[in-house]
Design a protein around this motif. Structure first.
Motif, short mmCIF file in Angstrom:
data_model
loop_
_atom_site.label_atom_id
_atom_site.label_comp_id
_atom_site.label_asym_id
_atom_site.label_seq_id
_atom_site.Cartn_x
_atom_site.Cartn_y
_atom_site.Cartn_z
N ASN A 175 0.83 -1.21 0.00
CA ASN A 175 0.00 0.00 0.00
C ASN A 175 0.86 1.26 0.00
O ASN A 175 0.51 2.26 -0.65
CB ASN A 175 -0.93 0.01 1.21
N LEU A 176 1.97 1.20 0.73
CA LEU A 176 2.86 2.36 0.79
C LEU A 176 3.36 2.74 -0.60
O LEU A 176 3.30 3.91 -1.00
CB LEU A 176 4.05 2.04 1.71
N LEU A 217 2.42 5.91 -3.41
CA LEU A 217 3.52 6.86 -3.57
C LEU A 217 3.51 7.41 -4.99
O LEU A 217 3.84 6.71 -5.95
CB LEU A 217 4.86 6.17 -3.27
#
Length: 216
Positions: free
Chosen positions: A180-181, A185
């Motif tokens: 998810n990070l 991004l």
């Protein structure tokens, strides 16, 4: 074959008959595009105009230009003998202007203005024939009333860099956090492609790492 393809083919034929060592130029262009895709390194085409009013022949002028190039740069003559095509590697427009400044100093005995066109190549979106056509049209539109260095802006848009992200982790919660990070991004110049692997063996067997892209 549509009209655009027909026009491009006609342009390719035009330069096949006019640019000396066109195959070498094509090979060099493809190599420079690889550097753009892998490392984002720009390069430039420079079109230097020749005038019959110069006190030297086209061939002598061509040799003078070559003598002022770096070892990593290349010159190609044109059968019309109206201009010279240069490929300056690892160079942006500013570096090309510096080179032309040195060339102008070397040309001072001829007492002729320097007339040139710079095309900085910042992406791999344009075929060689298009760059040659635009460069020729621009340089032939200039006269020798005064020194002129024109920069063509249309090839300077930066290409987005593709970057692979590999998450090697057997804990599904940690996988989800990192996945998810990276998916969230957003960058102005990079496209991230994310894949998750449970262990190193799964990663190696996937061949996911075998590519020319940057990789985290």
């Amino acid at each position: 074959m549509n009209r655009g393809e027909i026009k491009m083919k006609e342009t390719e034929n035009q330069f096949s008959n006019s640019v000396e060592n066109l195959q070498n130029l094509k090979h060099l262009y493809d190599l420079q595009l690889t550097y753009i895709r892998k490392k984002g390194i720009h390069f430039t085409f420079v079109f230097v105009k020749y005038s019959d009013e110069m006190s030297v022949s086209y061939e002598e002028f061509y040799q003078l230009v070559k003598e002022n190039l770096r070892k990593s740069d290349f010159a190609f003559s044109h059968q019309s003998k109206q201009y010279i095509i240069l490929v300056l590697s690892i160079s942006k427009a500013m570096e090309s202007k510096s080179f032309l400044g040195r060339l102008q100093t070397a040309m001072s005995p001829f007492k002729m203005p320097l007339v040139a066109v710079i095309a900085e190549i910042a992406n791999s979106l344009h075929p060689l024939e298009e760059i040659l056509e635009v460069g020729e049209e621009e340089v032939m539109s200039l006269d020798f009333s005064d020194s002129q260095i024109v920069v063509i802006p249309q090839f300077m848009e930066k290409e987005r860099i593709k970057m692979k992200v590999s998450i090697i982790e057997n804990d599904h919660i940690t996988q989800s956090i990192f996945s998810n990070l990276f998916h969230n991004l957003e960058t102005a110049e990079q496209d991230l492609e994310v894949r998750v692997f449970n262990d190193g063996l799964e990663f190696i067997e996937s061949d996911w790492y075998r590519s020319e892209h940057h990789h985290i």
